[in-house]
Design a protein around this motif. Structure first.
Motif, mmCIF file in Angstrom:
data_model
loop_
_atom_site.group_PDB
_atom_site.id
_atom_site.type_symbol
_atom_site.label_atom_id
_atom_site.label_comp_id
_atom_site.label_asym_id
_atom_site.label_seq_id
_atom_site.Cartn_x
_atom_site.Cartn_y
_atom_site.Cartn_z
ATOM 1 N N UNK A 245 0.853 -1.182 0.000
ATOM 2 C CA UNK A 245 0.000 0.000 0.000
ATOM 3 C C UNK A 245 0.886 1.227 0.000
ATOM 4 N N UNK A 246 0.339 2.288 -0.511
ATOM 5 C CA UNK A 246 1.046 3.561 -0.446
ATOM 6 C C UNK A 246 0.031 4.635 -0.100
ATOM 7 N N UNK A 247 0.471 5.580 0.677
ATOM 8 C CA UNK A 247 -0.416 6.642 1.131
ATOM 9 C C UNK A 247 -0.523 7.684 0.031
ATOM 10 N N UNK A 248 -1.746 7.956 -0.412
ATOM 11 C CA UNK A 248 -1.992 8.934 -1.463
ATOM 12 C C UNK A 248 -2.269 10.302 -0.856
ATOM 13 N N UNK B 66 -5.528 5.548 0.897
ATOM 14 C CA UNK B 66 -4.399 4.683 0.563
ATOM 15 C C UNK B 66 -4.742 3.887 -0.687
ATOM 16 N N UNK B 67 -3.723 3.570 -1.437
ATOM 17 C CA UNK B 67 -3.887 2.760 -2.644
ATOM 18 C C UNK B 67 -3.205 1.421 -2.400
ATOM 19 N N UNK B 68 -3.817 0.342 -2.869
ATOM 20 C CA UNK B 68 -3.282 -1.008 -2.689
ATOM 21 C C UNK B 68 -2.778 -1.509 -4.029
ATOM 22 N N UNK B 69 -1.485 -1.872 -4.070
ATOM 23 C CA UNK B 69 -0.889 -2.423 -5.280
ATOM 24 C C UNK B 69 -1.045 -3.931 -5.287
ATOM 25 N N UNK B 70 -1.606 -4.466 -6.352
ATOM 26 C CA UNK B 70 -1.741 -5.917 -6.525
ATOM 27 C C UNK B 70 -2.257 -6.163 -7.937
ATOM 28 N N UNK B 71 -2.177 -7.402 -8.364
ATOM 29 C CA UNK B 71 -2.687 -7.761 -9.678
ATOM 30 C C UNK B 71 -4.185 -7.466 -9.735
ATOM 31 N N UNK B 72 -4.623 -6.779 -10.764
ATOM 32 C CA UNK B 72 -6.035 -6.465 -10.924
ATOM 33 C C UNK B 72 -6.472 -5.170 -10.270
ATOM 34 N N UNK B 73 -5.637 -4.563 -9.445
ATOM 35 C CA UNK B 73 -5.976 -3.293 -8.791
ATOM 36 C C UNK B 73 -5.442 -2.140 -9.652
ATOM 37 N N UNK B 74 -6.106 -1.895 -10.762
ATOM 38 C CA UNK B 74 -5.602 -0.926 -11.732
ATOM 39 C C UNK B 74 -5.439 0.468 -11.147
ATOM 40 N N UNK B 75 -6.453 0.966 -10.448
ATOM 41 C CA UNK B 75 -6.377 2.309 -9.888
ATOM 42 C C UNK B 75 -5.336 2.387 -8.769
ATOM 43 N N UNK B 76 -5.283 1.365 -7.916
ATOM 44 C CA UNK B 76 -4.277 1.340 -6.854
ATOM 45 C C UNK B 76 -2.864 1.307 -7.411
ATOM 46 N N UNK C 236 -0.221 4.451 -6.905
ATOM 47 C CA UNK C 236 1.070 4.210 -6.248
ATOM 48 C C UNK C 236 2.226 4.558 -7.186
ATOM 49 N N UNK C 237 2.071 4.246 -8.460
ATOM 50 C CA UNK C 237 3.119 4.587 -9.423
ATOM 51 C C UNK C 237 3.286 6.098 -9.519
ATOM 52 N N UNK C 238 2.173 6.828 -9.504
ATOM 53 C CA UNK C 238 2.241 8.290 -9.588
ATOM 54 C C UNK C 238 2.848 8.886 -8.321
#
Length: 174
Positions: A101-104, A131-141, A145-147
């Motif tokens: 996860x990353x804090x947005x 917060x955004x959650x990075x995982x397969x299928x979590x396109x917005x998360x 996180x990339x941004x």
């Protein structure tokens, strides 16, 4: 227990398609840290099963990807459950970073009092956390996180392997 907690905190997981995809290590690996043993299970084409553990001993970079070299131990059983054989072999397996996860946004607004021509608005403290959650299928998360980490220095597989090897060495001294 400390080692297991450390690996869980790092969010590391080992992936692979099964026993057949494990490649023998080219050189002898350092002694594995047994507290980091990861359960490995799989099935064969004829209904047999494999159950064992993979214990990492060293991390490296291969073709820009992070890999772990360690000892695979386990038991191979046939479809009826009878033991066919056991395995103890040095193997190299790809490593992926588990969901993170990353804090947005973390916004705290103090108490607010507005008086607009007789209309009074009182608002108590507001704490908004996104917060955004990075995982397969979590396109917005994944995108958010990339941004948020766009200007961060992204560690290379080699740099990450060096850091993980240092952690393994420290855990081996416990």
């Amino acid at each position: 227990m400390i080692a297991v907690t450390l690996v869980a905190a790092l969010g590391l997981s080992f992936t692979g398609t099964g026993v057949a995809s494990a490649a023998p290590a080219a050189a002898a690996a350092p002694a594995p840290v047994t507290a980091l043993a990861t359960p490995i299970t799989g099935t064969t084409e004829n209904g047999g099963t494999f159950a064992g553990t993979f214990t990492p001993a060293k991390f490296a970079s291969q073709n820009g990807n992070l890999v772990a070299t360690g000892v695979l131990t386990g038991t191979l059983s046939d479809a009826s459950g009878a033991t066919v054989g056991t395995v103890t072999q040095n193997v190299t397996a790809p490593v992926t970073i588990a969901a993170a996860t990353c804090q947005v946004l973390n916004l705290v607004l103090g108490p607010l009092h507005l008086d607009l021509l007789g209309l009074v608005v009182d608002l108590n403290q507001v704490h908004l956390v996104i917060t955004a959650v990075q995982a397969a299928g979590n396109l917005l998360g994944n995108l958010l996180c990339a941004i948020t980490h766009l200007l961060d220095g992204t560690p290379t597989a080699g740099g990450l392997a060096a850091l993980l090897n240092a952690i393994l060495a420290l855990l081996g001294q416990l």
